[in-house]
Design an enzyme around this catalytic site. Sequence first.
Site, PDB file in Angstrom:
ATOM      1  N   ARG A   1      -2.445   1.084   0.738  1.00  0.00           N
ATOM      2  CA  ARG A   1      -2.282   2.306  -0.035  1.00  0.00           C
ATOM      3  C   ARG A   1      -0.921   2.304  -0.712  1.00  0.00           C
ATOM      4  NH1 ARG A   1       1.560   4.178   2.560  1.00  0.00           N
ATOM      5  NH2 ARG A   1       1.761   5.887   1.100  1.00  0.00           N
ATOM      6  N   GLY A   2      -0.734   3.355  -1.590  1.00  0.00           N
ATOM      7  CA  GLY A   2       0.549   3.444  -2.280  1.00  0.00           C
ATOM      8  C   GLY A   2       0.483   2.678  -3.590  1.00  0.00           C
TER       9      GLY A   2
ATOM     10  N   GLN B   1       0.821  10.518   6.088  1.00  0.00           N
ATOM     11  CA  GLN B   1       1.581   9.320   5.695  1.00  0.00           C
ATOM     12  C   GLN B   1       3.076   9.496   6.007  1.00  0.00           C
ATOM     13  OE1 GLN B   1      -0.869  10.720   3.928  1.00  0.00           O
ATOM     14  NE2 GLN B   1      -1.858   9.256   2.544  1.00  0.00           N
TER      15      GLN B   1
ATOM     16  N   ASP C   1       2.122   8.279  -8.444  1.00  0.00           N
ATOM     17  CA  ASP C   1       0.931   7.435  -8.552  1.00  0.00           C
ATOM     18  C   ASP C   1       0.559   7.176  -9.998  1.00  0.00           C
ATOM     19  OD1 ASP C   1      -0.483   6.938  -5.759  1.00  0.00           O
ATOM     20  OD2 ASP C   1       0.616   8.835  -5.736  1.00  0.00           O
TER      21      ASP C   1
END
Length: 368
Positions: free
Chosen positions: A56-57, A204, A244
């Site tokens: 992720r990220g 997170q 993002d």
Amino acid sequence: MTHTRAVDTRALRWLDPPDGPAVVLLDQTRLPAEEAWLTCRDIPALDHAIRTLVVRGAPLLGLAGAYGVALAAYRGDDVAAAADLLARSRPTAVNLSWGAARALDAYQAARRAVGDADPGAARRAADAALAQARAIEADDAAASAAIARHGLSLVGERARILTHCNTGALVSAGEGTAFAIILAAHRAGRVAQLWVDETRPLLQGARLTAYEAGRAGIPHAVLADSAAASLMAGEVDLVITGADRIAADGSVANKVGTYGLAVLAHHHGVPFVVAAPVSTIDFAAAGAADIKVELRPGEEVTTFAGTAVAPPGSTAHNPAFDVTDAALVTALVTERGVTRPVNAGTLQSLGAGRGSREGAPTDVSVER
Ligand code: MRU
């Protein structure tokens, strides 16, 4: 000078034959309880790992997209179809589709150059896709280091910094984006306190940022997201988050809860800084309306660690991201420097590389 332990975490690595081809991922859903690795040997496995946040990220999703295309090429899969599938695994982080597209371009260009008559064409094209993925990885590591360098200038002495979600080495080929700045400030002895939003619903912050802050020896405290408002009234000197997707007008999509922090910071006169590589700027998206915000399963909200916390039949609203207006962003830190103000004009010049003066941020530190 505060010394910290190295925080070298390779959250994604490529596996060459004979053990590969494969993409090996540090399973971020199992952290911090255990460091488990998932080996993806085909595209459906990688697609699933992306959808379930094993990986992720934004920056790391860029690598996953690019290495995924290389994996499809070495497997002899339909490479364009694989790139398309990976690009759709999650819609908001632009780096995913960007990384897949760049590797696909390299693959197709090599096929054209070699010509399909050549028996080695497919292999050479796969090599080209892999080389592109590796180049993206190297660029991301360099961008992360530059972001840390430029962003440090925005952190004053004895800073109390609040951050949201996770933006460290777990999401980057380097030490991250926002967290790389925090790490650099800590190494410079400037961090008095790091406030870590837990970042519901998938935590997170509590799971991953606290894990990285602990490994680095950064003084930190995890808070319920809703506690940020009262902290902002005097206990926070600076908010730093990642991104993002940044639209051409400077609208910033990031983990849900970021917009609320930006409004709070604005109300309390606290600088709100976004850190991201230029690859996270989507010049094809004019504004917030052009950013697709991922809606995730309601169970992520109505259950906790597998236990229902809402009564049966309750529905949930679970956007994974929100969008912050550029006017609420004090500065954008990229590998090119510190951009302020953040608007269509400054982003355009940044995009064209003319923007911020390389290595010469405009302000020494952001004082309240
Ligand atoms: O849903 P996630 O965990 O992939 O969301 C990640 C974020 O929102 C990060 O802040 C962003 O990707 C930047 S990572 C440097």
